[in-house]
Write a protein that holds these residues in place. Sequence first.
Motif, short mmCIF file in Angstrom:
data_model
loop_
_atom_site.label_atom_id
_atom_site.label_comp_id
_atom_site.label_asym_id
_atom_site.label_seq_id
_atom_site.Cartn_x
_atom_site.Cartn_y
_atom_site.Cartn_z
N ASP A 82 0.84 -1.14 0.05
CA ASP A 82 -0.03 0.18 0.02
C ASP A 82 0.52 1.33 0.04
O ASP A 82 0.39 2.31 -0.16
N VAL A 83 2.10 1.20 0.33
CA VAL A 83 2.95 2.22 0.29
C VAL A 83 4.01 2.40 -1.05
O VAL A 83 5.08 2.66 -0.72
N LEU A 84 3.86 1.27 -1.75
CA LEU A 84 4.96 0.93 -3.02
C LEU A 84 4.89 2.40 -3.46
O LEU A 84 4.11 3.15 -3.77
N PHE A 85 6.09 2.81 -4.13
CA PHE A 85 6.61 3.76 -4.88
C PHE A 85 7.42 3.45 -6.06
O PHE A 85 8.17 2.42 -6.02
N LEU A 86 7.34 4.22 -6.87
CA LEU A 86 8.17 4.27 -8.23
C LEU A 86 9.12 5.59 -8.04
O LEU A 86 8.51 6.61 -7.96
N PRO A 87 10.13 5.56 -8.34
CA PRO A 87 11.02 6.56 -8.52
C PRO A 87 10.72 7.44 -9.54
O PRO A 87 10.65 6.81 -10.68
N ALA A 88 10.57 8.91 -9.21
CA ALA A 88 10.10 9.90 -10.17
C ALA A 88 11.18 10.30 -11.39
O ALA A 88 10.82 10.57 -12.35
#
Length: 138
Positions: A82-88
């Motif tokens: 639920d807090v997964l992120f992809l580097p912008a």
Amino acid sequence: AAFYHFAMNHGKPNTTEAKLKWVGAEASSMYEYLGGDPADSAGAGREAAASLLRRYDLVLVVERFAESLVVLADALGVRLCDVLFLPAKTKHFGTRRRPHIPLAWEEPALVEDLRAAFARGLDEPLYAASVAALDAAV
């Protein structure tokens, strides 16, 4: 990174002098951004940083972002997915990105001057307190 994003994108040169001037002027910018009083002196750094951090339930540390997200997920009671992120910063879709020189590649004298300038402001004790709080939570 802030120098490359803000200063260079607004026409500042990529020089040692420009970097030192930027860090000297911005050595308390995160402290002030989080609500710290600009009138606080760097001499009261640790106490001022600890007081400021008590206003927040959680402060994430960019250099330890994955660990910070684990603490965030735990605090919110949600799954890690639920807090997964992809580097912008991996895709820029046509925008021109300024080259960012890693600190380790800078001249050693510049690195020492930058560290000294950073230590004179309130961001350094704020960073240290944030890392300590993350260490305690992990």
